[in-house]
Design a protein around this motif. Structure first.
Motif, PDB file in Angstrom:
ATOM      1  N   MET A  58       0.808  -1.126  -0.168  1.00 60.22           N
ATOM      2  CA  MET A  58      -0.145  -0.080   0.018  1.00 60.22           C
ATOM      3  C   MET A  58       0.878   1.215  -0.055  1.00 60.22           C
ATOM      4  SD  MET A  58      -2.784  -0.866   2.921  1.00 60.22           S
ATOM      5  CE  MET A  58      -2.044  -1.361   4.047  1.00 60.22           C
ATOM      6  N   TYR A  59       0.185   2.466  -0.245  1.00 63.00           N
ATOM      7  CA  TYR A  59       1.018   3.535  -0.147  1.00 63.00           C
ATOM      8  C   TYR A  59      -0.206   4.742   0.092  1.00 63.00           C
ATOM      9  CZ  TYR A  59      -0.880   5.175  -5.139  1.00 63.00           C
ATOM     10  OH  TYR A  59      -1.292   5.464  -6.091  1.00 63.00           O
ATOM     11  N   LEU A 110       3.203  -5.917  12.051  1.00 64.50           N
ATOM     12  CA  LEU A 110       1.756  -5.538  12.417  1.00 64.50           C
ATOM     13  C   LEU A 110       1.887  -4.137  13.026  1.00 64.50           C
ATOM     14  CD1 LEU A 110      -0.021  -8.551  13.746  1.00 64.50           C
ATOM     15  CD2 LEU A 110      -0.201  -7.460  11.507  1.00 64.50           C
ATOM     16  N   ASN A 111       2.848  -4.029  13.925  1.00 63.09           N
ATOM     17  CA  ASN A 111       2.970  -2.799  14.338  1.00 63.09           C
ATOM     18  C   ASN A 111       3.337  -1.623  13.437  1.00 63.09           C
ATOM     19  OD1 ASN A 111       2.633  -3.525  17.169  1.00 63.09           O
ATOM     20  ND2 ASN A 111       4.820  -3.743  17.383  1.00 63.09           N
ATOM     21  N   GLU A 112       3.983  -2.029  12.387  1.00 59.68           N
ATOM     22  CA  GLU A 112       4.369  -0.947  11.222  1.00 59.68           C
ATOM     23  C   GLU A 112       2.988  -1.034  10.437  1.00 59.68           C
ATOM     24  OE1 GLU A 112       7.606  -2.893   8.586  1.00 59.68           O
ATOM     25  OE2 GLU A 112       8.747  -2.947  10.271  1.00 59.68           O
ATOM     26  N   ILE A 113       2.162  -1.858  10.217  1.00 60.32           N
ATOM     27  CA  ILE A 113       1.029  -1.563   9.752  1.00 60.32           C
ATOM     28  C   ILE A 113      -0.022  -0.667  10.330  1.00 60.32           C
ATOM     29  CG2 ILE A 113      -1.047  -2.977   8.667  1.00 60.32           C
ATOM     30  CD1 ILE A 113       0.812  -5.353   7.861  1.00 60.32           C
ATOM     31  N   SER A 114       0.073  -0.822  11.623  1.00 55.80           N
ATOM     32  CA  SER A 114      -0.696  -0.015  12.564  1.00 55.80           C
ATOM     33  C   SER A 114      -0.329   1.320  12.307  1.00 55.80           C
ATOM     34  CB  SER A 114      -0.642  -0.491  14.037  1.00 55.80           C
ATOM     35  OG  SER A 114      -1.344  -1.616  14.180  1.00 55.80           O
ATOM     36  N   PHE A 115       1.005   1.627  12.298  1.00 58.46           N
ATOM     37  CA  PHE A 115       1.585   2.993  12.020  1.00 58.46           C
ATOM     38  C   PHE A 115       1.099   3.565  10.731  1.00 58.46           C
ATOM     39  CE2 PHE A 115       4.706   6.122  10.816  1.00 58.46           C
ATOM     40  CZ  PHE A 115       4.579   7.033  12.078  1.00 58.46           C
ATOM     41  N   PHE A 116       1.255   2.722   9.798  1.00 58.06           N
ATOM     42  CA  PHE A 116       1.019   2.998   8.436  1.00 58.06           C
ATOM     43  C   PHE A 116      -0.540   3.531   8.352  1.00 58.06           C
ATOM     44  CE2 PHE A 116      -0.646   2.314   4.119  1.00 58.06           C
ATOM     45  CZ  PHE A 116       0.256   3.246   3.382  1.00 58.06           C
ATOM     46  N   ASP A 162      -4.496   7.421  11.743  1.00 64.87           N
ATOM     47  CA  ASP A 162      -5.317   8.679  11.559  1.00 64.87           C
ATOM     48  C   ASP A 162      -4.263   9.825  11.509  1.00 64.87           C
ATOM     49  OD1 ASP A 162      -6.779  11.025  11.524  1.00 64.87           O
ATOM     50  OD2 ASP A 162      -8.236  10.485  12.852  1.00 64.87           O
ATOM     51  N   TRP A 163      -3.943  10.066  10.020  1.00 65.61           N
ATOM     52  CA  TRP A 163      -2.801  10.912   9.828  1.00 65.61           C
ATOM     53  C   TRP A 163      -3.324  12.456  10.315  1.00 65.61           C
ATOM     54  CZ3 TRP A 163      -4.106  15.022   6.365  1.00 65.61           C
ATOM     55  CH2 TRP A 163      -5.282  14.745   5.619  1.00 65.61           C
ATOM     56  N   ARG A 164      -4.612  12.554  10.206  1.00 63.42           N
ATOM     57  CA  ARG A 164      -5.330  14.028  10.610  1.00 63.42           C
ATOM     58  C   ARG A 164      -4.919  14.442  11.948  1.00 63.42           C
ATOM     59  NH1 ARG A 164      -8.845  12.028   7.076  1.00 63.42           N
ATOM     60  NH2 ARG A 164      -9.462  13.306   5.417  1.00 63.42           N
ATOM     61  N   GLN A 165      -5.022  13.296  12.787  1.00 64.77           N
ATOM     62  CA  GLN A 165      -4.849  13.509  14.422  1.00 64.77           C
ATOM     63  C   GLN A 165      -3.369  13.009  14.917  1.00 64.77           C
ATOM     64  OE1 GLN A 165      -7.243  15.535  16.229  1.00 64.77           O
ATOM     65  NE2 GLN A 165      -8.199  15.560  14.035  1.00 64.77           N
ATOM     66  N   ASN A 166      -2.641  12.183  13.899  1.00 63.44           N
ATOM     67  CA  ASN A 166      -1.806  11.619  14.252  1.00 63.44           C
ATOM     68  C   ASN A 166      -1.788  10.686  15.423  1.00 63.44           C
ATOM     69  OD1 ASN A 166       0.946  10.772  13.515  1.00 63.44           O
ATOM     70  ND2 ASN A 166       1.915  12.224  15.079  1.00 63.44           N
ATOM     71  N   GLU A 167      -2.738   9.836  15.257  1.00 60.46           N
ATOM     72  CA  GLU A 167      -3.300   8.829  16.420  1.00 60.46           C
ATOM     73  C   GLU A 167      -3.385   7.558  15.742  1.00 60.46           C
ATOM     74  OE1 GLU A 167      -6.885   9.502  18.289  1.00 60.46           O
ATOM     75  OE2 GLU A 167      -6.460  11.689  18.821  1.00 60.46           O
ATOM     76  N   LEU A 168      -2.829   6.505  16.546  1.00 58.20           N
ATOM     77  CA  LEU A 168      -2.856   5.157  16.038  1.00 58.20           C
ATOM     78  C   LEU A 168      -3.477   4.123  16.903  1.00 58.20           C
ATOM     79  CD1 LEU A 168      -0.053   3.171  16.646  1.00 58.20           C
ATOM     80  CD2 LEU A 168       0.627   5.204  16.142  1.00 58.20           C
ATOM     81  N   ILE A 169      -3.925   2.932  16.439  1.00 60.18           N
ATOM     82  CA  ILE A 169      -4.598   2.075  17.219  1.00 60.18           C
ATOM     83  C   ILE A 169      -4.017   0.839  16.864  1.00 60.18           C
ATOM     84  CG2 ILE A 169      -6.723   1.743  15.540  1.00 60.18           C
ATOM     85  CD1 ILE A 169      -8.264   1.421  17.826  1.00 60.18           C
ATOM     86  N   SER A 170      -3.962  -0.196  17.270  1.00 61.53           N
ATOM     87  CA  SER A 170      -3.433  -1.668  16.916  1.00 61.53           C
ATOM     88  C   SER A 170      -4.624  -2.038  15.942  1.00 61.53           C
ATOM     89  CB  SER A 170      -3.628  -2.672  18.132  1.00 61.53           C
ATOM     90  OG  SER A 170      -3.183  -3.912  17.571  1.00 61.53           O
ATOM     91  N   TYR A 171      -4.052  -1.729  14.522  1.00 61.13           N
ATOM     92  CA  TYR A 171      -5.014  -2.439  13.305  1.00 61.13           C
ATOM     93  C   TYR A 171      -5.408  -3.598  13.469  1.00 61.13           C
ATOM     94  CZ  TYR A 171      -7.126  -1.571   8.848  1.00 61.13           C
ATOM     95  OH  TYR A 171      -7.895  -1.476   8.000  1.00 61.13           O
ATOM     96  N   ASP A 172      -6.444  -4.034  13.338  1.00 63.12           N
ATOM     97  CA  ASP A 172      -7.000  -5.515  13.161  1.00 63.12           C
ATOM     98  C   ASP A 172      -6.274  -6.251  11.970  1.00 63.12           C
ATOM     99  OD1 ASP A 172      -8.498  -7.835  13.108  1.00 63.12           O
ATOM    100  OD2 ASP A 172     -10.228  -6.879  14.371  1.00 63.12           O
ATOM    101  N   PRO A 173      -5.691  -7.243  12.311  1.00 63.96           N
ATOM    102  CA  PRO A 173      -4.746  -8.106  11.419  1.00 63.96           C
ATOM    103  C   PRO A 173      -5.831  -8.890  10.400  1.00 63.96           C
ATOM    104  CG  PRO A 173      -4.542  -8.935  13.462  1.00 63.96           C
ATOM    105  CD  PRO A 173      -5.168  -7.611  13.641  1.00 63.96           C
TER     106      PRO A 173
END
Length: 182
Positions: free
Chosen positions: A40-41, A64-70, A73-84
């Motif tokens: 993805m990009y 998975l941590n890298e994917i969660s960062f990618f 939410d770029w608007r708020q610069n918040e991340l969550i553990s993205y569901d694999p």
């Protein structure tokens, strides 16, 4: 040598040499094989991800941590553990589309604040969106139509699939199986 180094070295040839293992796997995962990869990009951040995130029955936590960062939410610069499980849905659909082109990730995780802002602008944004839970993504491919992407995701029978033809993207989530769009 680390596991990640080994995986990187064999990533190119492993897909040619490894036969998929399908036992005890839901339909979407059967399409991904022994090695699961996602590409993805993001035009919003300029970031790219092209990685193997699952090998021989195991997710790779660091990836998975890298994917969660990618997917943050770029608007708020918040991340969550993205569901694999949603990464599995996206990877299986990408595999079915038989393309090496990375997805353009339009929207991944959304904070409540971002979701409320988008909902105020558009009636197509759900108040309790799976994006808020880190379980959804809106995606586009230049080389494939919305209908082709929708059909690939739908054939995984693994979550929600929305077709947004006028906006040129497909929504994929790992919630209950359901479809919408025109």
């Amino acid at each position: 040598m680390t596991r990640r180094t080994v995986l990187g070295a064999f990533a190119g040839i492993a897909s040619l040499a490894a036969a998929p293992v399908y036992a005890k796997a839901p339909g979407l995962i059967r399409e991904a094989g022994d090695i699961r990869k996602i590409r993805m990009y993001s035009q919003r951040t300029g970031e790219k991800i092209d990685t193997i995130y699952w090998v021989d029955g195991e997710y790779i936590p660091e990836v998975l941590n890298e994917i969660s960062f990618f997917m943050r939410d770029w608007r708020q610069n918040e991340l969550i553990s993205y569901d694999p499980r949603n990464v599995d849905v996206m990877a299986a659909a990408q595999h079915k589309l038989d393309t090496s082109e990375p997805y353009l990730m339009i929207s991944g995780y959304r904070s409540r604040k971002t979701n409320d802002m988008l909902r105020a602008r558009s009636r197509g944004v759900a108040s309790n969106s799976y994006h808020i839970k880190g379980m959804a993504a809106d995606l586009r491919l230049r080389s494939r139509s919305v209908a082709q992407m929708y059909n690939a995701a739908y054939s995984c029978n693994a979550g929600g699939v929305g077709k947004y033809t006028h906006s040129n993207f497909v929504h994929m989530d790992c919630g209950p199986v359901r479809t919408w769009g025109r």
